[in-house]
Structure formats: C-alpha cells, structure tokens
Design a protein around this motif. Structure first.
Motif, PDB file in Angstrom:
ATOM      1  N   ARG A  89      -5.997  10.387  41.897  1.00  0.00           N
ATOM      2  CA  ARG A  89      -7.279  10.371  42.581  1.00  0.00           C
ATOM      3  C   ARG A  89      -8.393  10.741  41.598  1.00  0.00           C
ATOM      4  O   ARG A  89      -8.190  11.562  40.700  1.00  0.00           O
ATOM      5  CB  ARG A  89      -7.256  11.408  43.713  1.00  0.00           C
ATOM      6  CG  ARG A  89      -8.492  11.436  44.580  1.00  0.00           C
ATOM      7  CD  ARG A  89      -8.371  12.477  45.678  1.00  0.00           C
ATOM      8  NE  ARG A  89      -8.678  13.817  45.226  1.00  0.00           N
ATOM      9  CZ  ARG A  89      -9.900  14.368  45.301  1.00  0.00           C
ATOM     10  NH1 ARG A  89     -10.902  13.690  45.818  1.00  0.00           N
ATOM     11  NH2 ARG A  89     -10.105  15.581  44.877  1.00  0.00           N
ATOM     12  N   ARG A 126      -7.929  23.366  55.608  1.00  0.00           N
ATOM     13  CA  ARG A 126      -6.881  24.373  55.566  1.00  0.00           C
ATOM     14  C   ARG A 126      -6.821  25.051  54.192  1.00  0.00           C
ATOM     15  O   ARG A 126      -6.655  26.266  54.085  1.00  0.00           O
ATOM     16  CB  ARG A 126      -5.536  23.699  55.891  1.00  0.00           C
ATOM     17  CG  ARG A 126      -4.309  24.588  55.834  1.00  0.00           C
ATOM     18  CD  ARG A 126      -3.625  24.628  54.464  1.00  0.00           C
ATOM     19  NE  ARG A 126      -3.316  23.340  53.895  1.00  0.00           N
ATOM     20  CZ  ARG A 126      -2.193  22.652  54.107  1.00  0.00           C
ATOM     21  NH1 ARG A 126      -1.282  23.147  54.875  1.00  0.00           N
ATOM     22  NH2 ARG A 126      -1.990  21.485  53.506  1.00  0.00           N
ATOM     23  N   GLY A 127      -6.992  24.236  53.114  1.00  0.00           N
ATOM     24  CA  GLY A 127      -6.906  24.776  51.756  1.00  0.00           C
ATOM     25  C   GLY A 127      -7.932  25.873  51.485  1.00  0.00           C
ATOM     26  O   GLY A 127      -7.686  26.791  50.699  1.00  0.00           O
ATOM     27  N   GLU A 228      -3.583  18.556  54.589  1.00  0.00           N
ATOM     28  CA  GLU A 228      -2.726  17.443  54.194  1.00  0.00           C
ATOM     29  C   GLU A 228      -1.270  17.822  54.461  1.00  0.00           C
ATOM     30  O   GLU A 228      -0.821  18.898  54.069  1.00  0.00           O
ATOM     31  CB  GLU A 228      -2.945  17.143  52.710  1.00  0.00           C
ATOM     32  CG  GLU A 228      -2.313  15.853  52.274  1.00  0.00           C
ATOM     33  CD  GLU A 228      -2.659  15.465  50.828  1.00  0.00           C
ATOM     34  OE1 GLU A 228      -3.768  15.795  50.361  1.00  0.00           O
ATOM     35  OE2 GLU A 228      -1.805  14.853  50.196  1.00  0.00           O
ATOM     36  N   LYS A 249       7.592  21.410  47.934  1.00  0.00           N
ATOM     37  CA  LYS A 249       7.119  22.129  46.749  1.00  0.00           C
ATOM     38  C   LYS A 249       8.104  21.964  45.626  1.00  0.00           C
ATOM     39  O   LYS A 249       9.302  21.771  45.880  1.00  0.00           O
ATOM     40  CB  LYS A 249       7.015  23.632  47.052  1.00  0.00           C
ATOM     41  CG  LYS A 249       5.990  24.012  48.080  1.00  0.00           C
ATOM     42  CD  LYS A 249       4.604  23.872  47.513  1.00  0.00           C
ATOM     43  CE  LYS A 249       3.554  24.349  48.495  1.00  0.00           C
ATOM     44  NZ  LYS A 249       2.227  23.819  48.146  1.00  0.00           N
TER      45      LYS A 249
HETATM   46  O1  0WD Z   1     -12.240  18.095  46.602  1.00  0.00           O
HETATM   47  C1  0WD Z   1     -11.701  19.169  46.655  1.00  0.00           C
HETATM   48  N1  0WD Z   1     -12.189  20.220  46.025  1.00  0.00           N
HETATM   49  C2  0WD Z   1     -10.457  19.341  47.435  1.00  0.00           C
HETATM   50  C3  0WD Z   1     -10.012  18.310  48.188  1.00  0.00           C
HETATM   51  C4  0WD Z   1      -9.738  20.618  47.360  1.00  0.00           C
HETATM   52  C5  0WD Z   1      -8.602  20.674  48.236  1.00  0.00           C
HETATM   53  C6  0WD Z   1      -8.220  19.591  48.979  1.00  0.00           C
HETATM   54  N2  0WD Z   1      -8.904  18.423  48.931  1.00  0.00           N
HETATM   55  C7  0WD Z   1      -8.523  17.320  49.764  1.00  0.00           C
HETATM   56  C8  0WD Z   1      -7.095  16.930  49.611  1.00  0.00           C
HETATM   57  O2  0WD Z   1      -6.958  15.846  48.736  1.00  0.00           O
HETATM   58  C9  0WD Z   1      -6.719  16.524  51.017  1.00  0.00           C
HETATM   59  O3  0WD Z   1      -6.990  15.164  51.252  1.00  0.00           O
HETATM   60  O4  0WD Z   1      -8.682  17.760  51.074  1.00  0.00           O
HETATM   61  C10 0WD Z   1      -7.643  17.285  51.897  1.00  0.00           C
HETATM   62  C11 0WD Z   1      -6.927  18.404  52.641  1.00  0.00           C
HETATM   63  O5  0WD Z   1      -6.514  19.339  51.775  1.00  0.00           O
HETATM   64  P1  0WD Z   1      -5.850  20.723  52.228  1.00  0.00           P
HETATM   65  O6  0WD Z   1      -4.572  20.448  52.885  1.00  0.00           O
HETATM   66  O7  0WD Z   1      -6.847  21.544  52.908  1.00  0.00           O
HETATM   67  O8  0WD Z   1      -5.624  21.298  50.758  1.00  0.00           O
HETATM   68  P2  0WD Z   1      -4.477  22.190  50.157  1.00  0.00           P
HETATM   69  O9  0WD Z   1      -3.735  22.963  51.184  1.00  0.00           O
HETATM   70  O10 0WD Z   1      -5.104  22.928  49.041  1.00  0.00           O
HETATM   71  O11 0WD Z   1      -3.509  21.135  49.490  1.00  0.00           O
HETATM   72  C12 0WD Z   1      -2.566  20.390  50.220  1.00  0.00           C
HETATM   73  C13 0WD Z   1      -2.108  19.221  49.386  1.00  0.00           C
HETATM   74  C14 0WD Z   1      -1.573  19.609  48.025  1.00  0.00           C
HETATM   75  O12 0WD Z   1      -0.204  19.890  48.111  1.00  0.00           O
HETATM   76  P3  0WD Z   1       0.428  21.130  47.297  1.00  0.00           P
HETATM   77  O13 0WD Z   1       1.864  21.124  47.669  1.00  0.00           O
HETATM   78  O14 0WD Z   1       0.170  20.847  45.851  1.00  0.00           O
HETATM   79  O15 0WD Z   1      -0.289  22.366  47.794  1.00  0.00           O
HETATM   80  O16 0WD Z   1      -3.186  18.330  49.164  1.00  0.00           O
HETATM   81  C15 0WD Z   1      -3.078  17.797  47.857  1.00  0.00           C
HETATM   82  C16 0WD Z   1      -1.826  18.365  47.220  1.00  0.00           C
HETATM   83  O17 0WD Z   1      -0.780  17.440  47.402  1.00  0.00           O
HETATM   84  N3  0WD Z   1      -4.290  18.154  47.144  1.00  0.00           N
HETATM   85  C17 0WD Z   1      -5.022  17.294  46.480  1.00  0.00           C
HETATM   86  N4  0WD Z   1      -4.877  15.996  46.302  1.00  0.00           N
HETATM   87  C18 0WD Z   1      -5.800  15.376  45.560  1.00  0.00           C
HETATM   88  N5  0WD Z   1      -6.873  16.015  45.027  1.00  0.00           N
HETATM   89  C19 0WD Z   1      -6.104  18.035  45.970  1.00  0.00           C
HETATM   90  C20 0WD Z   1      -7.045  17.341  45.207  1.00  0.00           C
HETATM   91  N6  0WD Z   1      -8.101  17.966  44.673  1.00  0.00           N
HETATM   92  N7  0WD Z   1      -5.974  19.307  46.334  1.00  0.00           N
HETATM   93  C21 0WD Z   1      -4.870  19.362  47.049  1.00  0.00           C
END
Ligand code: 0WD
Ligand code: CA
Length: 378
Positions: A89, A126-127, A228, A249
């Motif tokens: 991405r 959620r993140g 996600e 994980k």
């Molecule tokens: O733009 C940003 N700063 C962020 C975008 C930060 C965090 C997340 N995101 C995006 C994600 O891509 C996703 O579509 O928001 C959406 C929801 O994310 P979430 O579930 O709130 O985020 P998190 O719990 O931090 O991450 C879940 C998964 C990760 O799995 P792992 O097992 O590594 O925790 O979302 C993925 C990753 O697979 N993920 C991302 N994918 C692409 N770009 C990213 C990112 N920046 N961050 C997490």
C-alpha cells in the motif's frame, strides 16, 4: 486507590491559572478495578480492494484454513514472493478516518442504540484505541491523536509523529521484508472461500482489507470503531462476528525461558490490546525460524493472555490499560468542548511524559472531510 471513573487530569496549580491541563500515564495511577467494557457487537463491515477502493460489503473477508497438521511437516516460507510478488500500500496516502466515515454516512440512519446514540459516541479506528490501551507500558513510541467534535460526536484520528515519519522513510530493508512476511503468513493460513484452500502462489497486496465496524462502550463512553480483521473461522464455536474472527500474527521462534518472558511482557500486551477491543477471541501465532520459515503454530486465547504475566512483577495489567483509556476519553471529552469540524485538539504523548494538548484550526490538522461534513449537515 483512585476510582476508574475519575478523570486523571492534573489540575493547574493556582499560581498558574492558564497552564494547560495534561494527563499522566504512569501505570500506578490506573490500578483500580477493571471498568465496564460492553461486549463488542458488529454493526457492519466494509472491504477495500486491491486498488484500495471502498466496497460496503465483505468481499475481502478471508477464511481461516490452517494446515492439517501443526508439527513436523509445517514449513511456510515467509520470504517466498518477496519482493517480486509484493504490492505494498502507498503509505504516503493519508486516509485518516475516511473509509470509516463513508461507512458511517451510509449507515447513520440505521444505527442501533436509539436516536442521539451517535452524538454521544467516540468514533475512531481500533488501532488508535490499541495505542491508548498500551500507553502506560509503552517506552519507545509516542503518538499524536487529533480530535474534533462534530454534531456531538467526538472523532479521533491519528497523526503520524515526525519521528514515526522519519522512521518509516528510513525503514531498513530487513524491516520491510519482515512486514511482508506477516502478510505472507496470512496468505498461507487463509482461503478466499469457506472450506477452500490457501493459494500462496498469488501476490501479496496490502491495499486489500476487510474491516469490521463495532459498537462497544467503555464506562460511560459509547464507542464506534473499525478494525481490520484477518479472517473468520468458518467452523468456529460461534459463527457470529466478532467471535468467529481470528487474528493472525508471526513471531520469532522462542527458545529460552527468558525469551518467552520477554514475549509475554511486550508482544502479548500488544496482541491482547488489539484483539480485546473488538472481542476477537483467538490469536493464532506462527513462529518463524531465522531463515524465515514458520515451523509451528500456537493459538493464544485473548482472554487467557494476561495469565502469562499475572504473577510477573514486570508484567502488564489489563485494568491499568483500560482504566487509562477511560481516563483519556474523559480527558478528551472534557477538553474538546466546542462543536466545530474545523477545530482540532491535538493530543500528544511521548514516553515518560504526560499527554499534552494543543489547539489548531483547518490544515494541516483538520481531518473531517468536507464531503462528510456537508452530507451530515444536509
Ligand atoms: O494511515 C494510517 N496511519 C493507518 C491506517 C494506521 C493504522 C491503520 N490504518 C488502516 C489500515 O490499513 C486498515 O485498513 O486503517 C484500517 C484499520 O486499521 P486498524 O485495524 O485500526 O489498525 P491496527 O489494529 O493497527 O492494524 C490491523 C492490521 C495490521 O495487522 P497486524 O497483525 O500487523 O497488527 O491492519 C494492517 C495490518 O495488517 N495495517 C496496515 N495496513 C496497511 N497500512 C497499516 C498500514 N499503515 N497499519 C495496520
Ligand atoms: Ca494480523
């Protein structure tokens, strides 16, 4: 012992009537009983395709399909396909809350909870909540959260810190490969159809995402957040989301008791916080050897993770995490008073210090898009 519901706001001393309030983060301040956390329920979902285009359905949901045996024979090459079958991405695109806001706009008339529920809620990823939960124990990475109140609702959207941006731009090649390996593991463990088999021959495209939209409540703060989700177990004890979801994980193979201890103290805290929030009951870990092959799997039930540190003086406490998160929400709710989508309160935190606040208007911090504000106002 302080009560969980009390806001941990440091009052400005009388001699400094205009000192900005701040929120301390030391674990000892948040050791009260576990606060109320409503059992998360799924309100809906959406998918992002290989072009990162939004679809209001579950097309990107994958199905948990582990190999028939977990033991000798298991041998996932996580480096396979790197870098030629990797489509990462574009991380320069700042999406903010946009996809979640689109879902909300399309479902605002069907939300449960009664009229006015959304006006009292906190809306975020959620993140972002995961980062709040682990803050009392985090010693390395700070964060910044932008907050705006609009039609009553408090929206929280992360801002990449200058340090995080610098780190991302200078990400070492080995770390890039390690990120790929996490996604590759998903490909070995997931099928596109229930009952299907994984196909690791294709490319890994991290634009693709399946996101669940959940409702919960922490203490008196209603929450609407999206996360996600890696996959769903088609034959789980409950087929109902979010309890049928599985988080995947990878981790380094662990050998000595000291390595397991460190894993329980640091990694399991992050895994717990991330899956506790949406109520995902199981995290399946693949342990990789130094050559990047997964040779064993282990399932960690989310609600049992704390047991590994319960008797550890240097362990973490779920109640500290959740009490701090509640205190932050209380702090944010009382700080962001003015209802104005162009006004941003920026909450900043660096390890060792308190959460501080600064106030901004419009670019670059305002994050509620015009299309959203106009559609919600109409
Ligand atoms: O733009 C940003 N700063 C962020 C975008 C930060 C965090 C997340 N995101 C995006 C994600 O891509 C996703 O579509 O928001 C959406 C929801 O994310 P979430 O579930 O709130 O985020 P998190 O719990 O931090 O991450 C879940 C998964 C990760 O799995 P792992 O097992 O590594 O925790 O979302 C993925 C990753 O697979 N993920 C991302 N994918 C692409 N770009 C990213 C990112 N920046 N961050 C997490
Ligand atoms: Ca994952």
């Amino acid at each position: 012992k302080r009560r969980a519901e009390k806001t941990e706001v440091a009052e400005p001393p009388n001699s400094l009537p205009h000192a900005a309030p701040s929120l301390p983060t030391k674990p000892a301040l948040y050791s009260g009983p576990f606060p109320f956390y409503r059992r998360p329920s799924e309100l809906g979902c959406f998918s992002l395709d290989s072009q990162r285009q939004y679809h209001g359905d579950a097309r990107a949901l994958r199905y948990y399909s582990p190999p028939p045996t977990n033991g000798p024979g298991l041998n996932f090459d996580l480096r396979d396909g790197y870098p030629d079958r990797y489509h990462p991405r574009d991380e320069e695109v700042r999406e903010g809350l946009d996809h979640l806001l689109r879902w909300l706009l399309e479902h605002r008339d069907q939300l449960e909870g009664g009229p006015g529920w959304l006006a009292g809620a906190v809306v975020t990823w959620r993140g972002h909540l995961t980062k709040l939960l682990i803050t009392p124990y985090e010693q390395q990475e700070g964060w910044q959260l932008a907050a705006s109140r609009f039609q009553g609702t408090l929206y929280l959207s992360e801002v990449e810190t200058p340090a995080a941006r610098a780190q991302r731009l200078a990400r070492p090649p080995l770390l890039r490969q390690l990120m790929y390996m996490g996604y590759k593991f998903e490909q070995y463990m997931c099928a596109d159809k229930p009952g299907g088999s994984p196909d690791p021959s294709g490319e890994v495209n991290t634009n693709v995402a399946f996101c669940s939209v959940l409702r919960s409540r922490l203490g008196s703060y209603p929450l609407l957040f999206s996360g996600e989700v890696d996959c769903m177990a088609p034959r789980a004890a409950s087929t109902q989301p979010p309890t049928c979801y599985v988080e995947l994980k990878t981790s380094k193979e662990l050998h000595s008791p000291g390595q397991w201890r460190a894993f329980y103290r640091h990694k399991l805290l992050k895994w717990w916080a991330q899956s506790f929030l949406p109520g995902i009951p199981h995290v399946v870990a693949g342990f990789r050897n130094p050559e990047g092959f997964v040779r064993s799997l282990r399932t960690f039930p989310t609600m049992e993770m704390f047991e590994h540190v319960r008797n550890d003086r240097h362990g973490w406490s779920p109640s500290v995490c959740v009490n701090f998160c509640a205190a932050f929400l209380s702090f944010a709710q009382s700080t962001v008073v003015q209802d104005d989508p162009r006004l941003v309160h920026l909450f900043s935190w660096e390890p060792g210090g308190p959460v501080t606040v600064s106030v901004h208007r419009d670019a670059p911090y305002a994050f509620l898009p015009t299309w959203y504000v106009e559609a919600m106002t109409a």
